[in-house]
Scaffold this active site. Structure first.
Site, PDB file in Angstrom:
ATOM      1  N   ARG A  78      43.454  -4.670  57.411  1.00 26.61           N
ATOM      2  CA  ARG A  78      44.322  -3.658  57.088  1.00 26.61           C
ATOM      3  C   ARG A  78      45.415  -4.208  56.135  1.00 26.61           C
ATOM      4  NH1 ARG A  78      48.953  -4.316  59.692  1.00 26.61           N
ATOM      5  NH2 ARG A  78      48.220  -4.813  61.518  1.00 26.61           N
ATOM      6  N   TYR A 102      49.874  21.392  48.723  1.00 27.85           N
ATOM      7  CA  TYR A 102      49.002  21.461  49.875  1.00 27.85           C
ATOM      8  C   TYR A 102      49.898  21.775  51.077  1.00 27.85           C
ATOM      9  CZ  TYR A 102      45.609  19.752  53.255  1.00 27.85           C
ATOM     10  OH  TYR A 102      44.856  20.060  54.229  1.00 27.85           O
ATOM     11  N   ASP A 148      51.059  14.696  42.786  1.00 31.02           N
ATOM     12  CA  ASP A 148      49.740  14.874  43.636  1.00 31.02           C
ATOM     13  C   ASP A 148      48.727  15.214  42.358  1.00 31.02           C
ATOM     14  OD1 ASP A 148      47.517  15.562  44.603  1.00 31.02           O
ATOM     15  OD2 ASP A 148      48.538  16.512  46.704  1.00 31.02           O
ATOM     16  N   LYS A 172      38.417  14.461  47.471  1.00 31.41           N
ATOM     17  CA  LYS A 172      37.898  15.666  46.459  1.00 31.41           C
ATOM     18  C   LYS A 172      37.192  14.893  45.396  1.00 31.41           C
ATOM     19  CE  LYS A 172      40.362  18.153  49.654  1.00 31.41           C
ATOM     20  NZ  LYS A 172      41.427  17.236  50.201  1.00 31.41           N
TER      21      LYS A 172
HETATM   22  N1  LCS Z   1      46.805  16.956  48.235  1.00 30.33           N
HETATM   23  C1  LCS Z   1      46.114  18.191  48.076  1.00 30.33           C
HETATM   24  C2  LCS Z   1      46.265  18.589  46.427  1.00 30.33           C
HETATM   25  C3  LCS Z   1      45.082  18.421  48.751  1.00 30.33           C
HETATM   26  O1  LCS Z   1      44.392  19.313  48.389  1.00 30.33           O
HETATM   27  C4  LCS Z   1      44.881  17.925  49.766  1.00 30.33           C
HETATM   28  C5  LCS Z   1      43.665  18.445  50.732  1.00 30.33           C
HETATM   29  C6  LCS Z   1      45.604  16.791  50.471  1.00 30.33           C
HETATM   30  C7  LCS Z   1      46.486  16.173  49.440  1.00 30.33           C
HETATM   31  C8  LCS Z   1      45.304  15.997  51.623  1.00 30.33           C
HETATM   32  O2  LCS Z   1      44.403  15.327  51.672  1.00 30.33           O
HETATM   33  P1  LCS Z   1      43.239  14.704  52.875  1.00 30.33           P
HETATM   34  O3  LCS Z   1      44.120  14.159  53.681  1.00 30.33           O
HETATM   35  O4  LCS Z   1      42.546  16.048  53.336  1.00 30.33           O
HETATM   36  O5  LCS Z   1      42.349  13.888  52.150  1.00 30.33           O
HETATM   37  N2  LCS Z   1      43.252  19.595  50.523  1.00 30.33           N
HETATM   38  C9  LCS Z   1      42.497  20.309  51.307  1.00 30.33           C
HETATM   39  C10 LCS Z   1      42.061  21.605  50.971  1.00 30.33           C
HETATM   40  O6  LCS Z   1      42.752  22.188  49.984  1.00 30.33           O
HETATM   41  N3  LCS Z   1      41.311  22.019  51.716  1.00 30.33           N
HETATM   42  O7  LCS Z   1      41.181  21.120  52.791  1.00 30.33           O
HETATM   43  C11 LCS Z   1      41.884  19.963  52.460  1.00 30.33           C
END
Ligand code: LCS
Length: 393
Positions: A58, A111, A183, A208
């Site tokens: 951790r 998001y 972001d 992503k």
């Molecule tokens: N920031 C952006 C721009 C994102 O598109 C997402 C997830 C996150 C943060 C959060 O990331 P995660 O915890 O899911 O790794 N975006 C998603 C979307 O557009 N569709 O499903 C998840």
């Protein structure tokens, strides 16, 4: 190997501060929760920060550390903090920078959960937030209060594809002694480097583009300066939203092809965006590579390419969008983005459904907006799939 002067694609293959004692050509998975100390004094020295040895996963792990140093270098930052998801990156930043009575100014189009966690949970601890159209720099300036500690922007924004001028926001923030977090999920450092434009913190959902294969969930934060890095690293350790070594291995593996994956998907996206813009059943298309995008020139200035994400609305709105989603065969009807496969989804009923309708509308997330994440398939197949699905409307 010193990779400092290598090109971006070479750094993807050879980067990361890691040398394996047995000469492994790839970074091995240190699938362990804990590390043996040489003796009691060594254990105490590790905890006191007087020795470099690993302690507990951790807190730090060689596989995770290799990934953190690689992405910190790609983003031109001081250090990276790998976390369990993109949302863990968001909450670690909020927890590390904000406190009771603090105020945050954020892009309205982010998001969904990045906003929901602030408005529904951090508000319970006395954190105030103002959501603005950050494409208009005056709205950002006017929202600043004496207790503003953080400006949080997402560009291009999910799912509106609006572009915020990172350099201009950072300039305003510096005048007021406020930190800026960006972001960078939609771009990756291959297409955009917010720290070089003045930001203090950059972060990603590595679920992503950075991992790129739609097979894990992960996140990372990169801080420009040591003090912010240490603050956020301590927060991650204490909150326990660390990454797992296997997750880190998967991202290191996927990262090697980031450049060629984005080149190919972007080449496809430009053709798909042009196809959509010229299709009689489409009301509007928003893609930073189209001259019709209101911030086409800004996108060209701050991004190395328009990326692989497109938003559009059909004539006939929500109902027409549903027919499209139900009739595509090659594009997968699924949330997420940045993998090798083409995905289609409907933000108002999916990724952004937990935001109230009024906030969605103010942020430009119309009920008819369809989001399209272009993959690396043959572009003729992507377009043929869309064409046959559009013919059903
Ligand atoms: N920031 C952006 C721009 C994102 O598109 C997402 C997830 C996150 C943060 C959060 O990331 P995660 O915890 O899911 O790794 N975006 C998603 C979307 O557009 N569709 O499903 C998840």
């Amino acid at each position: 190997m010193n990779t400092k002067n290598l090109g971006f694609n070479s750094k993807l293959i050879h980067g990361g501060d890691f040398e394996d004692a047995l000469g492994s050509a790839t970074v091995p998975i240190y699938q362990t929760s804990t590390f043996a100390f040489k003796n009691a004094d060594h254990g105490a020295a590790c905890f006191a920060g007087e020795s470099d040895g690993f302690i507990y996963t951790r807190i730090g792990n060689p596989t995770i550390g290799a990934l953190e140093s690689q992405i910190a270098d790609l983003e031109s930052g001081f250090g990276g903090i790998a976390v369990s998801s993109g949302m863990a990156a968001v909450t670690t930043i909020y927890m590390g920078i904000l406190g009771q009575g603090a105020h945050i100014v954020s892009s309205a189009a982010v998001y969904g959960p990045s906003r929901v966690v602030m408005e529904q949970h951090f508000s319970r601890f006395g954190v105030e937030s103002t959501y603005v159209n950050s494409e208009n720099i005056e709205e950002v300036r006017n929202a600043i209060r004496p207790n503003t500690k953080l400006i949080f922007i997402e560009t291009p924004a999910n799912p509106t594809m609006g572009i915020t001028d990172i350099e201009a926001v950072c300039k305003i923030a510096k005048e007021h002694g406020i930190l800026v977090a960006v972001d960078n999920t939609f771009c990756s450092p291959y297409l955009q480097k917010p720290l070089d434009l003045g930001a203090d913190i950059v972060f990603h959902s590595m679920t992503k583009f950075l991992n790129g294969h739609a097979d894990i969930v992960a996140g990372i934060i990169v801080a420009k300066e040591e003090t912010i890095y240490k603050k956020l690293r301590t927060m991650m350790i204490n909150m326990g939203c660390n990454m797992d070594p296997h997750q880190a291995y998967m991202v290191i593996r996927g990262l090697k092809t980031l450049g060629i994956r984005i080149d190919r998907a972007q080449e496809n996206a430009i053709k798909v965006a042009n196809f959509l813009e010229n299709h009689p059943k489409i009301e509007w298309v928003k893609y930073p590579g189209l001259t019709s995008h209101p911030q086409f020139e800004l996108a060209k200035k701050q991004m190395n390419g328009p990326g692989c994400m497109i938003s559009f609305e059909l004539k006939g709105g929500v109902e027409a969008g549903k027919i499209l989603q139900n009739n595509v065969h090659l594009a997968i009807l699924a949330v997420s983005l940045g993998g090798v496969e083409t995905l289609i989804q409907h933000p108002a009923s999916m990724t952004h459904s937990k935001m109230d309708k009024d906030s969605r509308e103010k942020a430009g997330i119309t009920d008819g907006l369809v989001r399209f994440a272009v993959g690396i398939e043959n572009v003729e197949d992507i377009i043929a799939d869309l064409d046959q699905a559009l013919s059903k409307i």
